[in-house]
Design a protein around this motif. Structure first.
Motif, PDB file in Angstrom:
ATOM      1  N   THR A 273       0.836  -1.203   0.000  1.00  0.00           N
ATOM      2  CA  THR A 273       0.000   0.000   0.000  1.00  0.00           C
ATOM      3  C   THR A 273       0.869   1.251   0.000  1.00  0.00           C
ATOM      4  O   THR A 273       0.602   2.217  -0.728  1.00  0.00           O
TER       5      THR A 273
ATOM      6  N   GLU B   5      -6.912   1.093  -1.366  1.00  0.00           N
ATOM      7  CA  GLU B   5      -7.313   0.007  -0.485  1.00  0.00           C
ATOM      8  C   GLU B   5      -8.700   0.301   0.100  1.00  0.00           C
ATOM      9  O   GLU B   5      -9.048   1.437   0.334  1.00  0.00           O
TER      10      GLU B   5
ATOM     11  N   ASP C 174      -5.171  -1.731  -5.297  1.00  0.00           N
ATOM     12  CA  ASP C 174      -4.753  -2.204  -3.990  1.00  0.00           C
ATOM     13  C   ASP C 174      -5.770  -3.194  -3.436  1.00  0.00           C
ATOM     14  O   ASP C 174      -6.847  -2.793  -2.983  1.00  0.00           O
ATOM     15  N   GLU C 175      -5.444  -4.468  -3.495  1.00  0.00           N
ATOM     16  CA  GLU C 175      -6.277  -5.539  -2.969  1.00  0.00           C
ATOM     17  C   GLU C 175      -7.740  -5.449  -3.378  1.00  0.00           C
ATOM     18  O   GLU C 175      -8.630  -5.370  -2.535  1.00  0.00           O
TER      19      GLU C 175
HETATM   20 MG   LIG Z   1      -2.105  -2.811   2.024  1.00  0.00          MG
END
Ligand SMILES: [Mg+2]
Ligand SMILES: Nc1ncnc2c1ncn2[C@@H]1O[C@H](COP(=O)(O)OP(=O)(O)OP(=O)(O)O)[C@@H](O)[C@H]1O
Lengths: 239, 292
Positions: free
Chosen positions: A44, A86, A163-164
């Motif tokens: 991140t 994220e 991000d994810e």
């Molecule tokens: Mg992260």
């Protein structure tokens, strides 16, 4: 060939020791790279430094060879660097339609052009079309992630940082999102840097995987090779 | 009965002015998540500018334009020059700067113009029309109602019907995400302050001719009323500001009419206390809901 995205000597930290220490990375145009690493490895942090949300202590970020260091977050976005941060980065006070129009704002000038571009996004993510006048906070997790991805793609970015995106989503929704990503990269030459804990999904659509550990890239290998190497997975990814 | 109708009618006109001022507080709150305690002082500076321009040109409308521009410019300068430079993590430093600014601006106005009230003429007759023996609204009240409603309509269109409004709302709700989408959030914040300064200036300009006249403290009571309204209706809610403004305006008008002008500020303060007692988290509760 010059890289679409290049990182040179990037050092980023918060209070104490740096999280990223002189990190170097290059992503070729049209390439999909999976960014892997344990919790707290700095994925991140890296993406936030690329988009300008976190200021680095040292190092450079280059987009198509142009140094981004002096550009603000919004100027980097307008240059073609998109980030889906994220968590579910939907503006919850706005409707689905307003979120999408916001994403289309500066690269589709004119009301008519924006409407066409947004309509294409509804074709791509059908569940969103049924919720177009719902407020962001009324959406399910999967719908929010579709909205965030659809909104980022509306800006026709050169490089997309994710991000994810699979966090907390059902496997079917994850594979749908990954499918859209893979197809978009193939059709439009979009360059993707995909931070993921879901290693299997990420490697299934990536060309290459890089593993972050202790502030640097410790593994950089073709995705297929990484997916088939249990020793490597065990050493850096914990399974 | 006649008296009640008259008080309700004038209360409505006054209430819309309070609502406009409350709306200006809502606009800053949404843009910057702080209560601009300097709003009354800034609005008073703007009315002094209107006073000077109207005096020099003889035109009320030139004065009105001067007030709008001054309110916008001063608030934009306050945001760029002061508020942006204090720590951003909590709303407190910005509010403290605003309170300090009140003292600076009001002292400066006091030094420059003295304590006396300068009478300001209304651009229209202030004697009420009499309909069937019942005094109702004056032409000036009608003017105030028209301007206030037109401005509310304009703001609703700006925020909900334009791409600029979309960016203003997105920046207020989710600054980080908005920046990632290419929205120039710092510019939107300044714009929110400027817009709010213009609205506050207009409200104060509409109010002053109905009061004693212009001095450094002309808009203080208006701020107290509008702040009460903003807390009552929720600092995030333009609709709340509108409805609350009209309610407080009518309350002030009724209390003034039946109990005397001296009791009106007490009634408003009692209402504010009551609201804060019922909603003890009050204004600061809303600060938590803002997402990244
Ligand atoms: Mg992260
Ligand atoms: N705002 C912050 N202030 C201080 N330290 C931080 C901050 N954000 C992250 N860190 C620290 O930096 C390190 C890297 O965090 P980062 O969020 O980049 O990891 P990550 O690889 O994204 O992890 P995850 O997979 O859990 O999301 C961690 O040790 C974290 O505690």
């Amino acid at each position: 060939m010059s890289a679409a995205l290049a990182v040179e000597g990037l050092t980023v930290g918060y209070a104490g020791a740096p999280v990223l220490d002189g990190l170097a990375l290059a992503v070729a145009p049209g390439e999909v790279v999976a960014l892997l690493g344990a919790n707290g490895a700095g994925k991140t942090t890296l993406l936030r430094a690329l988009s300008g949300l976190t200021a680095p202590r040292a190092g450079r970020v280059l987009l198509d060879g142009a140094d981004l260091s002096d550009l603000s977050v919004e100027d980097r976005a307008r240059r073609g660097l998109a980030q889906v941060p994220e968590g579910r980065s939907v503006v919850t006070e706005l409707t689905v339609d307003e979120n999408l129009h916001l994403g289309a704002l500066w690269c589709h000038p004119g009301r008519a052009a924006r409407r066409v571009a947004v309509a294409r996004t509804y074709d791509l993510f059908e569940p969103l079309a049924r919720r177009r006048s719902s407020l962001g906070h009324q959406l399910s997790g999967g719908e929010r992630q579709m909205l965030a991805l659809g909104r980022a793609l509306l800006a026709r970015p050169r490089v997309l940082l994710l991000d994810e995106p699979s966090l907390g989503l059902a496997p079917r929704v994850v594979s749908q999102l990954m499918g859209v990503l893979r197809a978009t990269a193939r059709e439009t030459g979009l360059t993707v840097l995909l931070a993921e804990q879901n290693v299997t999904s990420a490697l299934s659509i990536a060309d290459r995987g890089v593993v972050l550990s202790l502030g640097a890239v410790v593994v950089d290998a073709p995705a297929a090779e990484l997916a088939d190497d249990p020793a490597l997975r065990h050493a850096y990814l914990g399974f | 009965m006649d008296r009640l109708v008259f008080l309700l009618a004038t209360g409505l006109a006054r209430g819309l002015v309070v609502a406009l001022f409350a709306l200006s507080l809502v606009i800053v709150w949404r843009a910057a998540r702080l209560v601009n305690f300097a709003q009354a002082a800034v609005a008073t500076v703007a009315v002094f500018a209107a006073f000077a321009v109207t005096g020099a040109t003889g035109s009320f409308w030139a004065g009105l334009a001067a007030a709008l521009l001054t309110g916008a410019a001063v608030n934009a300068a306050v945001e760029r020059g002061l508020v942006r430079r204090v720590p951003q993590g909590s709303p407190l430093p910005g509010m403290i700067v605003a309170i300090g600014l009140v003292m600076v601006l009001q002292s400066a106005l006091g030094i420059a113009f003295g304590p006396r009230h300068r009478p300001m003429a209304a651009p229209f007759d202030e004697r009420p029309f009499v309909v069937g023996g019942v005094p109702l609204l004056s032409p000036y009240d009608l003017f105030v109602l028209t301007v206030a409603l037109a401005l509310v309509g304009l703001l609703a269109w700006l925020f909900n019907g334009t791409t600029l409004g979309l960016q203003l709302r997105a920046s207020a709700a989710a600054p980080e995400v908005s920046r990632l989408l290419g929205v120039r959030v710092p510019r939107m914040v300044t714009l929110g302050w400027a817009l709010s300064g213009a609205v506050a200036a207009l409200a104060a300009l509409l109010l002053v001719p109905t009061e004693l006249g212009l001095n450094a403290h002309s808009a203080d009571l208006l701020f107290v009323h509008a702040f009460t309204v903003a807390v009552l209706g929720g600092l995030d809610s333009p609709t709340g500001a509108l409805i609350g403004g009209v309610l407080v305006g009518v309350l002030v008008s009724l209390v003034t009419g039946y109990l005397g002008a001296g009791v009106a500020p007490l009634a408003v303060l009692a209402l504010l206390t009551l609201v804060l007692l019922v909603r003890p988290a009050g204004i600061f509760a809303a600060a938590q809901v803002r997402a990244a």
